[in-house]
Design a protein around this motif. Structure first.
Motif, PDB file in Angstrom:
ATOM      1  N   LEU B 267      -1.680   5.427  11.942  1.00  0.00           N
ATOM      2  CA  LEU B 267      -2.681   6.069  11.098  1.00  0.00           C
ATOM      3  C   LEU B 267      -4.066   5.448  11.307  1.00  0.00           C
ATOM      4  CD1 LEU B 267      -3.291   8.013   8.783  1.00  0.00           C
ATOM      5  CD2 LEU B 267      -2.471   6.316   7.189  1.00  0.00           C
ATOM      6  N   VAL B 268      -4.137   4.144  11.294  1.00  0.00           N
ATOM      7  CA  VAL B 268      -5.461   3.509  11.275  1.00  0.00           C
ATOM      8  C   VAL B 268      -5.755   2.634  12.498  1.00  0.00           C
ATOM      9  CG1 VAL B 268      -5.631   3.532   8.776  1.00  0.00           C
ATOM     10  CG2 VAL B 268      -4.573   1.586   9.899  1.00  0.00           C
ATOM     11  N   LEU B 283      -2.285  13.094  15.426  1.00  0.00           N
ATOM     12  CA  LEU B 283      -1.295  12.058  15.152  1.00  0.00           C
ATOM     13  C   LEU B 283      -1.621  11.347  13.839  1.00  0.00           C
ATOM     14  CD1 LEU B 283       1.053  10.212  15.921  1.00  0.00           C
ATOM     15  CD2 LEU B 283      -0.560   8.839  17.228  1.00  0.00           C
ATOM     16  N   ARG B 284      -2.914  11.084  13.641  1.00  0.00           N
ATOM     17  CA  ARG B 284      -3.301  10.410  12.399  1.00  0.00           C
ATOM     18  C   ARG B 284      -2.989  11.284  11.185  1.00  0.00           C
ATOM     19  NH1 ARG B 284      -6.698   6.026  13.841  1.00  0.00           N
ATOM     20  NH2 ARG B 284      -7.293   6.212  16.024  1.00  0.00           N
ATOM     21  N   ASP B 285      -3.294  12.561  11.316  1.00  0.00           N
ATOM     22  CA  ASP B 285      -2.985  13.466  10.200  1.00  0.00           C
ATOM     23  C   ASP B 285      -1.494  13.450   9.886  1.00  0.00           C
ATOM     24  OD1 ASP B 285      -5.606  14.068  10.269  1.00  0.00           O
ATOM     25  OD2 ASP B 285      -5.376  16.075  11.138  1.00  0.00           O
ATOM     26  N   PHE B 286      -0.722  13.516  10.965  1.00  0.00           N
ATOM     27  CA  PHE B 286       0.730  13.564  10.796  1.00  0.00           C
ATOM     28  C   PHE B 286       1.236  12.287  10.131  1.00  0.00           C
ATOM     29  CE2 PHE B 286       5.052  13.183  12.653  1.00  0.00           C
ATOM     30  CZ  PHE B 286       5.585  14.292  12.032  1.00  0.00           C
ATOM     31  N   SER B 287       0.720  11.143  10.622  1.00  0.00           N
ATOM     32  CA  SER B 287       1.138   9.870  10.032  1.00  0.00           C
ATOM     33  C   SER B 287       0.737   9.803   8.572  1.00  0.00           C
ATOM     34  CB  SER B 287       0.503   8.706  10.777  1.00  0.00           C
ATOM     35  OG  SER B 287       0.670   8.865  12.160  1.00  0.00           O
ATOM     36  N   ALA B 288      -0.420  10.367   8.273  1.00  0.00           N
ATOM     37  CA  ALA B 288      -0.860  10.352   6.879  1.00  0.00           C
ATOM     38  C   ALA B 288       0.136  11.076   5.984  1.00  0.00           C
ATOM     39  CB  ALA B 288      -2.238  10.995   6.759  1.00  0.00           C
ATOM     40  N   LYS B 311      -4.141  -0.276  -0.683  1.00  0.00           N
ATOM     41  CA  LYS B 311      -4.980  -1.448  -0.460  1.00  0.00           C
ATOM     42  C   LYS B 311      -5.344  -1.552   1.017  1.00  0.00           C
ATOM     43  CE  LYS B 311      -4.917  -5.938  -2.705  1.00  0.00           C
ATOM     44  NZ  LYS B 311      -3.963  -6.939  -3.207  1.00  0.00           N
ATOM     45  N   THR B 312      -4.329  -1.445   1.853  1.00  0.00           N
ATOM     46  CA  THR B 312      -4.560  -1.519   3.293  1.00  0.00           C
ATOM     47  C   THR B 312      -5.563  -0.463   3.716  1.00  0.00           C
ATOM     48  OG1 THR B 312      -2.215  -2.007   3.385  1.00  0.00           O
ATOM     49  CG2 THR B 312      -3.364  -1.744   5.484  1.00  0.00           C
ATOM     50  N   LEU B 313      -5.316   0.740   3.240  1.00  0.00           N
ATOM     51  CA  LEU B 313      -6.164   1.842   3.666  1.00  0.00           C
ATOM     52  C   LEU B 313      -7.587   1.669   3.161  1.00  0.00           C
ATOM     53  CD1 LEU B 313      -3.722   4.842   3.196  1.00  0.00           C
ATOM     54  CD2 LEU B 313      -4.370   3.694   5.311  1.00  0.00           C
ATOM     55  N   LEU B 314      -7.687   1.217   1.919  1.00  0.00           N
ATOM     56  CA  LEU B 314      -9.011   1.069   1.328  1.00  0.00           C
ATOM     57  C   LEU B 314      -9.814   0.007   2.085  1.00  0.00           C
ATOM     58  CD1 LEU B 314     -10.557   2.293  -1.040  1.00  0.00           C
ATOM     59  CD2 LEU B 314      -9.934   0.294  -2.381  1.00  0.00           C
ATOM     60  N   ASN B 315      -9.131  -1.062   2.439  1.00  0.00           N
ATOM     61  CA  ASN B 315      -9.797  -2.093   3.222  1.00  0.00           C
ATOM     62  C   ASN B 315     -10.359  -1.509   4.513  1.00  0.00           C
ATOM     63  OD1 ASN B 315      -9.504  -4.151   1.484  1.00  0.00           O
ATOM     64  ND2 ASN B 315      -7.585  -4.903   2.359  1.00  0.00           N
ATOM     65  N   ALA B 316      -9.542  -0.692   5.150  1.00  0.00           N
ATOM     66  CA  ALA B 316      -9.995  -0.095   6.406  1.00  0.00           C
ATOM     67  C   ALA B 316     -11.187   0.819   6.155  1.00  0.00           C
ATOM     68  CB  ALA B 316      -8.858   0.680   7.042  1.00  0.00           C
ATOM     69  N   PHE B 317     -11.135   1.505   5.037  1.00  0.00           N
ATOM     70  CA  PHE B 317     -12.153   2.501   4.732  1.00  0.00           C
ATOM     71  C   PHE B 317     -13.492   1.839   4.408  1.00  0.00           C
ATOM     72  CE2 PHE B 317     -13.787   5.226   1.091  1.00  0.00           C
ATOM     73  CZ  PHE B 317     -14.469   6.082   1.917  1.00  0.00           C
ATOM     74  N   ALA B 330      -7.958   6.115   7.526  1.00  0.00           N
ATOM     75  CA  ALA B 330      -7.855   5.632   6.153  1.00  0.00           C
ATOM     76  C   ALA B 330      -8.138   6.752   5.165  1.00  0.00           C
ATOM     77  CB  ALA B 330      -8.832   4.485   5.935  1.00  0.00           C
ATOM     78  N   ILE B 331      -9.166   7.539   5.483  1.00  0.00           N
ATOM     79  CA  ILE B 331      -9.508   8.634   4.569  1.00  0.00           C
ATOM     80  C   ILE B 331      -8.376   9.644   4.502  1.00  0.00           C
ATOM     81  CG2 ILE B 331     -11.059  10.579   4.202  1.00  0.00           C
ATOM     82  CD1 ILE B 331     -13.228   8.776   5.555  1.00  0.00           C
ATOM     83  N   GLN B 332      -7.853   9.974   5.671  1.00  0.00           N
ATOM     84  CA  GLN B 332      -6.761  10.939   5.685  1.00  0.00           C
ATOM     85  C   GLN B 332      -5.570  10.405   4.913  1.00  0.00           C
ATOM     86  OE1 GLN B 332      -7.857  13.633   6.073  1.00  0.00           O
ATOM     87  NE2 GLN B 332      -6.958  14.564   7.883  1.00  0.00           N
ATOM     88  N   GLY B 333      -5.249   9.137   5.130  1.00  0.00           N
ATOM     89  CA  GLY B 333      -4.118   8.531   4.427  1.00  0.00           C
ATOM     90  C   GLY B 333      -4.314   8.575   2.935  1.00  0.00           C
ATOM     91  N   LEU B 334      -5.498   8.231   2.495  1.00  0.00           N
ATOM     92  CA  LEU B 334      -5.752   8.214   1.065  1.00  0.00           C
ATOM     93  C   LEU B 334      -5.708   9.611   0.474  1.00  0.00           C
ATOM     94  CD1 LEU B 334      -8.623   5.575   0.897  1.00  0.00           C
ATOM     95  CD2 LEU B 334      -6.333   5.363  -0.065  1.00  0.00           C
ATOM     96  N   SER B 335      -6.292  10.538   1.205  1.00  0.00           N
ATOM     97  CA  SER B 335      -6.331  11.877   0.621  1.00  0.00           C
ATOM     98  C   SER B 335      -4.941  12.495   0.601  1.00  0.00           C
ATOM     99  CB  SER B 335      -7.319  12.766   1.369  1.00  0.00           C
ATOM    100  OG  SER B 335      -6.830  13.034   2.656  1.00  0.00           O
ATOM    101  N   ALA B 336      -4.083  12.099   1.546  1.00  0.00           N
ATOM    102  CA  ALA B 336      -2.718  12.633   1.524  1.00  0.00           C
ATOM    103  C   ALA B 336      -1.953  12.109   0.318  1.00  0.00           C
ATOM    104  CB  ALA B 336      -1.987  12.256   2.804  1.00  0.00           C
TER     105      ALA B 336
END
Lengths: 666, 526
Positions: B267-268, B283-288, B311-317, B330-336
């Protein structure tokens, strides 16, 4: 008490009862005596009055019963169980009295009012009674007749009995008193009241047969194994044989047979008849050799039937199987090979597996009998027979390999649904029974029908080959079980006595007895030679669907429609232990070859394995208590994938074969 | 008294031509009819039992009738039990749905397929008392632990000797080994073949795979760390993960800790794939979506799972030093993870972030075409996240739209109307196939993911066009009125007005955000 009043009351009573003659006489008497000053005992007068007042009306029953019921329910906890036991017969007889007197409407009201009390224990009976609406039905129904004519035995302790009598006298409920006097036979025992659970009689109400059952169960039953059976010989010198010494073994077998001949000649007058081997017998090879087991202590009995000769090659294969038998117990559970019938379209009525699992037969409602030869269909099934039985890689995928259009042999001949099928011990013949009242014998070698046995008048529910072959038993809707031999088209014995359909039949391992289970909720044991009933087992609450005999011939298991299984001791005729666990019909039961495990297959899509040794050991050591406190343990439940289990069978090597039809709807 | 009413008897009598049946006769007949019916049913039940069934069929009744020497009732299709339907409006009235069939139709209809012939299949129900996990057997509900517990309890209960099998070495059967080899080979080499699709469906349905799960999770973790530049392999691996997650017979929980890092990586990660042309966005969308589904499914078991992931995602973001690709993931992960997460974590940071992002998107400031493109991607993802979030809010509080905002809209109405007219068709393209109410009911992720992709590309195209014409939608000054930014910073609060939110988002994203709002609701604003 006014004299006049009493006279009037008496007159009214007589008139009501229709005693015209008595009325007339009384009137004359009265006229004659009227001048003479008369005496009257006030007690008697009161009695007479109450008679008249209460009238003959149906309300009396209703009130009397409801009072008795309230009283019983509010009695002391300790005695309540016993007193409640009285209620059911009273209830049934009240109802029948009402119907008999023509108060149909009231009877129905009475019935509906109180039926809930008995729903749990006597659901099936109530369903039958519910239909009775006219006096003529009462006469027509055998169950009702039997009840009317006989007395029910009820065990009460001294104190409960006195309580009951006191109540009946105090409340003057003569109707109830009458019914109880007429139909109930109290067995008053000193001491403490018994709880309902250990009194099997309390459970079912079968009228007269109860006395008979007591009487019948006095008879002697020789439950031992056949003497000089293959297992026995195998135990004697089989232990010395190793697979490399097969030739040796053969010689010894021959010796054994030579010795046997004169013995049997004396016994039976049939000189050259060799005795055939009992295959279902439960000698465990290794186990027997080392330690005493159930089997080795089983007494030996003589066969009462002429037994067929067993060819040497057959004997060899049995010995081979015995040598390779897997020993199973509660610690070593068996492997189960499951034969699933697919695409049966709800048409499969019964199934059977041959002793080695190579042949599977299915009886269908379209009158056909189909036999699959598993060894031909796929190598998998073949290897089950020829090599070890525990190859986990033998997962079945059978259909693919077969190119022929019809992977089975179709046997057509019946004119109605086929209800049972049974392989002969060697697997060369199949018997099938059908709703067309016939039994047919088919040959697997010729793929043809050999004989059609006609004798039953109604559908034949079950047919079973005897453990030695040649003889077979059948059971039918005509309430009889019959013994046949393959070479005669007429039955050899007819066993009559069940009060309803005989639903299943099973041979005792020593071939001297057969057991039958019936819709009258009893299991009976019959002497094959004399045709007499030697045991009646009472305790099931619904129709008995399956039976199995332990290989040592001492115990019997029976399964019923509600899913309960009962273990019986043949010699005492008592239930050792009920096995509760299944939630639906128990279609099939099977003992393992050593008799250590019991397998049960049910409509609830499970195969359950039960530990038998746990219970039998206890009952052996504590014979006096006759197994009270012992119970069978459920070892394992094996669920199938929505496949009700139709049939179970242990191979001689202790592999369990199970069959069932995949039903998507379940 | 009888459950058969007198009237029924009269009706039956009339139906066979007896018109003058006296009521006495009917009354007398009724109980007898009931008795006979019960008698027949009793026999029918016997027949049912002997046919080893637990459902009564018409065949059983026919057999019972023939037992009593009565003519059977003809005209029932045999086989399946009858299906009764409840009559509309009646509680106790049932009927069999027996439609009239036109004979002509029956004759002209093509012959139905012949029913399959009966066959027998063999399988092992148990081997030495243990049920093998093969498709023919019922799936094990609890694989290890509960059974063990039960055993112990059982043992205490009746103090009888129970064998406890010692832990044995984990041995894989040869079939399973072959299966594993085959699947891994397919995944690594031939992930585009039809066979791989079959393999995935097998992974998603087969009940006997549980012993292989540790091997698969190890395999996936290994391959991901080693092959970050092989995009197709990564995609294949993620699809394997998805199939394993889908399989209802597998308990994947114990292996999540091994799988999660791999998925988060996909994802990230800074760089996925080795060529520029590789579409690592997908791939990132799918992983999200995978991460989101795992959080949803196992969130209640591991309550810190989602917090750790966010937390992980937010740090990346929030780390400006990270690459745009990482931000995007990170954004995609969070929004998912849902609208709430977006509201809570993205919206408050939206404004400062966009300030950072803006220079990257502008042609004049970021000369690198690739990087600019990436920035546009991120912008699109942000817009989607914010838009979906605000849409969720609007759905929740349609009535609470605040009036005063309208005036702001009015000010721009001239422009907005034309735009919204343009936008509307695309709206109905995206969402028109689902009525708004239905969309409410469908699971949010499914509904969200579809528009997301399209909208991002749409946004990118729009952005591209905008850059060429040198006209940014975000041209109006970033630091807009304090009003809007305040709404964003307090967006995590429940009571924030959706209208305010939308308003400030509009200020940030321009009219693009409008595409996330349903036409009826949109009209409320206009």
């Amino acid at each position: 008490m006014d004299e006049e009043e009493i006279d009037k009351a008496v007159m009214a009573y007589l008139r009501k009862k229709g005693f015209k003659e008595a009325e007339r006489v009384l009137q004359e008497e009265q006229n004659r005596v009227s001048s003479v000053g008369s005496r009257s005992d006030p007690e008697i007068a009161k009695q007479i009055l109450t008679f008249a007042e209460s009238g003959d009306g149906p309300l009396r029953y209703h009130e009397g019963y409801s009072k008795l019921r309230t009283w019983s329910y509010s009695s002391l906890d300790l005695y309540k169980d016993e007193l409640l036991r009285v209620l059911y017969p009273v209830f049934i007889h009240c109802f029948m009295d009402l119907v008999a007197k023509g108060y149909v409407q009231e009877a129905r009201r009475f019935f509906n009012c109180f039926r809930d009390d008995h729903e749990m224990m006597h659901k099936r009976d109530l369903q039958k009674f519910e239909g009775i609406l006219t006096p003529s039905h009462l006469e027509e129904m055998e169950f009702a007749c039997a009840l009317r004519q006989s007395k029910v035995n009820i065990k009460l302790c001294q104190y409960s009995y006195e309580l009951l009598l006191q109540y009946l006298q105090k409340t003057q409920s003569l109707t109830m008193l009458g019914i109880i006097n007429e139909h109930i036979n109290f067995k008053v025992s000193p001491g403490h009241p018994s709880s309902i659970s250990d009194d099997a009689d309390a459970v079912s109400l079968i009228g007269s047969s109860q006395d008979i059952a007591k009487q019948v169960n006095q008879k002697e039953v020789h439950w031992g194994l056949l003497e000089d059976s293959i297992e026995e010989r195998f135990e004697k010198h089989g232990g010395l044989l190793s697979d490399s010494e097969k030739v040796d073994g053969e010689n010894k077998e021959a010796d054994g047979e030579d010795k046997k001949r004169p013995v049997e000649g004396n016994k039976q007058g049939a000189s050259a008849k060799k005795m055939k081997k009992d295959k279902v017998v439960g000698a465990v090879g290794k186990n027997v050799r080392s330690e005493t087991t159930t089997v080795s202590v089983a007494p030996r009995v003589k066969p009462e039937l002429k037994l067929p000769v067993m060819p040497p090659d057959e004997e060899q294969s049995i010995l081979e199987d015995l040598r390779n038998r897997v020993q199973i117990s509660s610690l070593a559970l068996p492997s189960v090979s499951f034969y699933t019938f697919i695409n049966t379209h709800n048409g499969l009525n019964c199934s059977a597996v041959s002793h080695d699992g190579a042949l599977v037969a299915g009886g269908f409602s379209d009158s056909s009998l189909k036999v699959w030869d598993m060894s031909k269909i796929g190598q998998q099934a073949g290897s089950i027979n020829t090599q070890g039985e525990n190859e986990p890689s033998l997962n079945g995928h059978v259909l693919g390999s077969d190119e022929r259009k019809q992977p089975y042999t179709l046997f057509q001949g019946h004119a109605g649904p086929v209800y049972a099928a049974s392989f002969s011990p060697r697997g060369d013949y199949i018997l099938s029974s059908s709703s067309d009242a016939t039994i047919r014998l088919w040959s697997n070698k010729l793929n043809a029908n050999l004989v059609c046995y006609k004798g039953h008048n109604y559908p034949v529910w079950d047919v079973q080959f005897s453990p030695v072959g040649h003889y077979f038993a059948s059971s039918s809707h005509d309430r009889t079980a019959r013994i046949w031999s393959m070479d005669r088209i007429q039955p050899l014995r007819i066993m009559a006595g069940h009060l309803s359909d005989v639903d299943c039949v099973q041979w005792h391992p020593n071939c001297n007895y057969i057991a039958t289970g019936s819709s009258d909720k009893t299991v009976r044991l019959w002497d094959v030679h004399s045709g007499e009933c030697v045991r009646i087992f009472i305790g099931h609450r619904s129709m008995v669907l399956s039976l199995a005999m332990s290989p040592d011939g001492r115990y019997m298991a029976s399964g019923d429609e509600d899913g309960s299984i009962m273990m019986w001791d043949l010699s005492t005729g008592r239930c050792i232990t009920p096995l509760v666990g299944h939630t639906s019909c128990v279609w099939s039961l099977a003992f393992s070859c050593e008799g250590t495990l019991l397998a049960s297959g049910s409509a609830d899509c499970t195969v359950k394995l039960w530990d038998v040794t746990a219970s039998t050991k206890i009952s052996k050591t504590e014979e006096s208590r006759s197994g009270s406190g012992s119970r069978l343990r459920s070892l394992k439940t094996l669920p199938t994938k929505s496949t009700p289990v139709y049939n179970l069978r242990f191979s001689r090597r202790n592999l369990l074969f199970a069959t069932g039809a995949l039903s998507k709807g379940v | 008294m009888s459950i058969v009413p007198k009237e029924s008897i009269e009706v039956i009598a009339q139906s066979i031509g007896i018109n003058n049946l006296s009521s006495d006769a009917a009354l007398a007949l009724a109980p007898d009819v009931e008795y006979r019916v019960r008698e027949i049913m009793q026999e029918a039940i016997k027949c049912m039992r002997h046919s080893k069934r637990t459902t009564l069929t018409t065949d059983d009744v026919d057999s019972a009738l023939s037992l009593r020497n009565v003519e059977p009732i003809y005209g029932f299709a045999s086989g399946d039990p009858l299906r009764f339907k409840r009559a509309v409006g009646r509680k106790d009235l049932f009927y069999i749905d027996d439609k009239e069939v036109d004979l002509k139709d029956v004759i002209e209809a093509p012959l139905p397929k012949a029913p399959l012939d009966t066959a027998v299949v063999v399988h092992w129900l148990a081997i030495e008392g243990v049920q093998p996990a093969i498709p023919e057997n019922v799936a094990m509900e609890a694989i290890v632990a509960p059974a063990e517990n039960k055993r112990l309890e059982h043992r205490k209960e009746d103090a009888l000797p129970v064998d406890i099998k010692l832990p044995v070495k984990h041995v894989l059967s040869r079939e399973l080994q072959l299966y594993f080899d085959k699947i891994t080979e397919l995944t690594t080499n031939r992930s585009d073949s039809v066979l791989f699709k079959e393999a995935l469906s097998s992974l998603a349905t087969d009940s006997g795979l549980h012993p292989l799960v540790p091997y698969f999770s190890y395999f996936i973790a290994e391959e991901v760390t080693r092959n970050l530049n092989d995009l197709s392999l990564l995609v294949a691996l993620m699809r394997v993960v998805q199939s394993l997650l889908r399989n209802p017979h597998i308990h994947i929980e114990p292996y999540l800790h091994q799988l999660m890092p791999s998925i988060i990586t996909c994802l990230v990660a800074k760089r996925l794939g080795h060529r520029l042309a590789d579409d690592h966005w997908e791939l990132r969308d799918f992983s999200a979506t995978l991460v989101a589904s795992i959080c949803r499914r196992f969130g209640h078991v591991y309550h810190n799972l989602q917090t750790r992931v966010t937390k992980t995602l937010l740090n990346a973001f929030l780390d400006p030093t990270k690459a745009m690709t990482q931000h995007y993931g990170a954004i995609q992960g969070l929004s998912a993870l849902g609208a709430n997460v977006v509201r809570l974590l993205i919206l408050p940071n939206l404004e400062p972030y966009l300030k950072l992002l803006e220079p990257e998107m502008l042609l004049e400031k970021q000369k690198n075409e690739v990087k600019r493109n990436e920035a546009w991607r991120v912008y699109g993802a942000l817009m989607c996240a914010a838009g979906n979030c605000v849409y969720e809010r609007l759905k929740m509080l349609p009535g609470l739209l605040s009036r005063p905002n309208r005036q702001i809209w009015r000010a721009n109405s001239g422009l907005d109307l034309t735009i919204s007219n343009k936008r509307k068709p695309s709206n109905s393209d995206l969402l028109g196939h689902q009525p708004p109410l239905k969309k409410l009911a469908t699971a949010a992720p499914a509904a969200v993911s579809i528009p997301t992709k399209k909208d991002i590309s749409a946004a990118v195209q729009a952005g591209g066009a905008a850059t060429i014409s040198g006209q940014l939608p975000s041209r109006r000054e970033w630091p807009t009125g304090g009003d809007g930014s305040r709404a964003l910073t307090v967006a995590w609060k429940e009571e924030v007005d959706a209208g305010d939110l939308l308003c400030s988002l509009f200020e940030l994203f321009g009219e693009g955000i409008l595409s996330f709002i349903q036409p009826p609701e949109l009209s409320l604003f206009l």
